[in-house]
Design a protein around this motif. Sequence first.
Motif, short mmCIF file in Angstrom:
data_model
loop_
_atom_site.label_atom_id
_atom_site.label_comp_id
_atom_site.label_asym_id
_atom_site.label_seq_id
_atom_site.Cartn_x
_atom_site.Cartn_y
_atom_site.Cartn_z
N SER A 96 0.81 -1.22 0.00
CA SER A 96 0.00 0.00 0.00
C SER A 96 0.84 1.27 0.00
CB SER A 96 -0.93 0.01 1.21
OG SER A 96 -0.21 -0.05 2.42
N THR A 97 2.16 1.15 -0.10
CA THR A 97 3.03 2.32 -0.22
C THR A 97 3.76 2.26 -1.56
OG1 THR A 97 4.93 1.25 0.83
CG2 THR A 97 3.38 2.41 2.28
N ALA A 98 4.12 3.42 -2.06
CA ALA A 98 4.71 3.49 -3.40
C ALA A 98 5.93 2.58 -3.56
CB ALA A 98 5.09 4.94 -3.70
N ALA A 99 6.81 2.59 -2.56
CA ALA A 99 8.04 1.81 -2.67
C ALA A 99 7.76 0.31 -2.75
CB ALA A 99 8.96 2.12 -1.49
N ASP A 100 6.77 -0.16 -1.99
CA ASP A 100 6.42 -1.58 -2.02
C ASP A 100 5.63 -1.95 -3.27
OD1 ASP A 100 7.68 -2.11 0.36
OD2 ASP A 100 5.87 -2.02 1.58
N ILE A 101 4.70 -1.09 -3.65
CA ILE A 101 3.92 -1.34 -4.87
C ILE A 101 4.84 -1.37 -6.08
CG2 ILE A 101 2.12 -0.42 -6.39
CD1 ILE A 101 0.91 0.90 -3.83
N ALA A 102 5.85 -0.53 -6.06
CA ALA A 102 6.74 -0.37 -7.21
C ALA A 102 7.25 -1.69 -7.75
CB ALA A 102 7.91 0.53 -6.82
N TRP A 103 7.70 -2.56 -6.85
CA TRP A 103 8.28 -3.83 -7.31
C TRP A 103 7.33 -5.01 -7.16
CZ3 TRP A 103 8.84 -7.68 -3.64
CH2 TRP A 103 8.79 -7.28 -2.30
N SER A 104 6.46 -4.97 -6.14
CA SER A 104 5.60 -6.12 -5.91
C SER A 104 4.47 -6.22 -6.93
CB SER A 104 5.02 -6.08 -4.49
OG SER A 104 4.14 -4.98 -4.32
N SER A 105 4.22 -5.15 -7.68
CA SER A 105 3.14 -5.18 -8.67
C SER A 105 3.62 -5.50 -10.08
CB SER A 105 2.39 -3.83 -8.69
OG SER A 105 3.21 -2.80 -9.23
N TRP A 106 4.91 -5.76 -10.26
CA TRP A 106 5.41 -6.07 -11.60
C TRP A 106 4.62 -7.22 -12.23
CZ3 TRP A 106 11.04 -5.79 -9.52
CH2 TRP A 106 11.56 -4.50 -9.71
N GLY A 107 4.38 -8.27 -11.45
CA GLY A 107 3.65 -9.41 -11.99
C GLY A 107 2.24 -9.04 -12.41
N LEU A 108 1.58 -8.15 -11.64
CA LEU A 108 0.23 -7.73 -11.97
C LEU A 108 0.23 -6.81 -13.19
CD1 LEU A 108 -1.32 -7.15 -8.43
CD2 LEU A 108 -1.00 -9.27 -9.73
N GLN A 109 1.30 -6.04 -13.36
CA GLN A 109 1.42 -5.22 -14.57
C GLN A 109 1.53 -6.12 -15.80
OE1 GLN A 109 4.62 -2.24 -14.00
NE2 GLN A 109 4.19 -2.37 -11.79
N TYR A 110 2.37 -7.14 -15.71
CA TYR A 110 2.47 -8.11 -16.80
C TYR A 110 1.12 -8.79 -17.05
CZ TYR A 110 7.58 -8.26 -17.54
OH TYR A 110 8.87 -7.98 -17.90
N ASN A 111 0.40 -9.09 -15.97
CA ASN A 111 -0.87 -9.80 -16.09
C ASN A 111 -1.89 -8.97 -16.84
OD1 ASN A 111 -3.74 -10.58 -14.70
ND2 ASN A 111 -2.38 -12.34 -14.89
N ALA A 112 -1.96 -7.69 -16.51
CA ALA A 112 -2.97 -6.82 -17.12
C ALA A 112 -2.61 -6.42 -18.54
CB ALA A 112 -3.15 -5.57 -16.26
N CYS A 113 -1.32 -6.23 -18.80
CA CYS A 113 -0.91 -5.64 -20.08
C CYS A 113 -0.06 -6.56 -20.96
CB CYS A 113 -0.12 -4.36 -19.82
SG CYS A 113 -1.06 -3.08 -18.95
N GLY A 114 0.63 -7.50 -20.33
CA GLY A 114 1.58 -8.31 -21.10
C GLY A 114 2.93 -7.66 -21.22
N TYR A 115 3.09 -6.48 -20.64
CA TYR A 115 4.35 -5.74 -20.68
C TYR A 115 4.36 -4.74 -19.53
CZ TYR A 115 1.15 -2.63 -23.26
OH TYR A 115 0.07 -1.87 -23.63
N LEU A 116 5.47 -4.02 -19.40
CA LEU A 116 5.64 -3.06 -18.32
C LEU A 116 5.48 -1.64 -18.84
CD1 LEU A 116 8.67 -4.90 -16.65
CD2 LEU A 116 6.34 -4.75 -15.75
N PRO A 117 5.37 -0.64 -17.97
CA PRO A 117 5.03 0.72 -18.42
C PRO A 117 6.20 1.50 -19.04
CG PRO A 117 5.20 0.69 -16.04
CD PRO A 117 5.32 -0.73 -16.49
N ILE A 118 7.03 0.81 -19.80
CA ILE A 118 8.12 1.43 -20.54
C ILE A 118 8.33 0.58 -21.79
CG2 ILE A 118 9.89 0.15 -19.25
CD1 ILE A 118 11.77 2.55 -19.62
N ALA A 119 8.63 1.21 -22.89
CA ALA A 119 8.83 0.47 -24.14
C ALA A 119 9.95 -0.56 -23.99
CB ALA A 119 9.15 1.45 -25.26
N ASP A 120 9.88 -1.61 -24.78
CA ASP A 120 10.85 -2.69 -24.66
C ASP A 120 12.28 -2.21 -24.86
OD1 ASP A 120 8.79 -4.44 -24.18
OD2 ASP A 120 8.71 -5.22 -26.24
N ASP A 121 12.47 -1.18 -25.68
CA ASP A 121 13.82 -0.65 -25.91
C ASP A 121 14.14 0.53 -24.98
OD1 ASP A 121 12.20 1.33 -26.96
OD2 ASP A 121 13.18 1.39 -28.92
N TRP A 122 13.26 0.75 -24.01
CA TRP A 122 13.41 1.82 -23.01
C TRP A 122 13.44 3.21 -23.65
CZ3 TRP A 122 17.71 -0.34 -19.20
CH2 TRP A 122 17.23 -1.52 -18.61
#
Length: 454
Positions: free
Chosen positions: A208-234
Amino acid sequence: MIESRIEEEWHVTRTKFTAALTAVVLAAAALAGCGDSGGGASSDGKAVVTFWQQKFEDYQQAWFKKYVDQYNASQSKVKIDYQVVPADTWQQKLKAAQAAGKAPDVATTSYGNIAAGAAQGQFSELDGLLPAEAWSDIKDNVKSFVTINGKHYAYPMLVEPSTVLYYRTDLVKAAGLDPASPPKTWADLVTWATKLTSGNVKGMTIASTAADIAWSSWGLQYNACGYLPIADDWSKARATDPCFAKVAEFYKSLFQGNTMPRQPKVGYPDAQPYGQGEVAMMANGSWAVGQLKADYAAMIPKTAVAPFPSLDGDPSKPTATLGGWTLTVDGKTKVKQQAADFIKYLLAGDPAIMADFFKTSGFSKYTVRTSVDTALAGTPEATSDPFMKIISEQVVAHGKQEPAYPFDIALAFGTAVEASMKNTADVPKAMKTADDAINDVIQKQQLKGTAPKS
């Protein structure tokens, strides 16, 4: 307990500047009198391979020492000089050692730091130093973790999924729910959390804090989108893609529904609220298994685990990222083959050695080799463990690698989710703020085109 979830950048964010500066000074002073790194020779003429292990749980140090001692006893020409380095001084001491030309020959390295280290020439390529069968034994969804441009720069030791669902079977039954049929979708989970919230017990705990959500939600980001919030080539941010808003809305529904602690005493990696009976369900990493077994043993018979629900109920989509540790060989070592031989013995050789590690961990960490899975399948401790099979087969099997981009990227997204869930910004505005922050990081750190390739 949280060593592999948050890479070294996160350790730095938790360390005050003055403490870090002191650590650098102390490390440099210590190294000034230390000449045994970089492939020296012992008094009996043996080649010395210096091995630095970042300090983890106590049982890990005992396990490493046990097998280092056994290896040393079996060798006539090589000696492993095993040194344990505290996590809060690891970064500073390692950098000081590298600057002084006295880096350890072998070191524990997290997955997230392999790409950058390989690009900077910090690690030796291990192809040719380890046999082909060592690489073919690694599970398919882990091979890319240690591969950069088709070459191997580390040998994996373990993985730890970042997100598993834990739930109280007794409370689930009391709420009229079926513990044999855990939530399959995010909407299901919200329903369960609502029904399980009763009196002083909240239905759910999640970051429930930004620092914890930042890394613990990576899997949920992949789940919802199939990718992360930055382009594959950054090259650019993509946090404003509509699928990421669904992640923020999910967290918001749990928080605004009053189904989770609003001011938790501890952060996401800590299983204390669940262990002390304050919540009926918990999102946490696999490491929480070890904490429950060690500190809240009475809770084990009342606990079941399941893959964290998927947005749409598809169990084949990832809901967890896989962090973990490897061993690497220094790029400038004078004992490259001897260092690789030690890694082969410890991590890539007799499956019984690593099987012993996972047994010692209480099955809170998971294998990266198919031969070790086979070895564990024949042990009663593994087959009778109430959590191992589900986490290994249903969570680890679908897990994705932790991203290698700077933690600032993850923190920008975590900040947006926290703002959304706590109503300090609406979801579209929060995602736009994250998008702008990520683009700013890309520009200032010149990330465009620097993303590592497997």
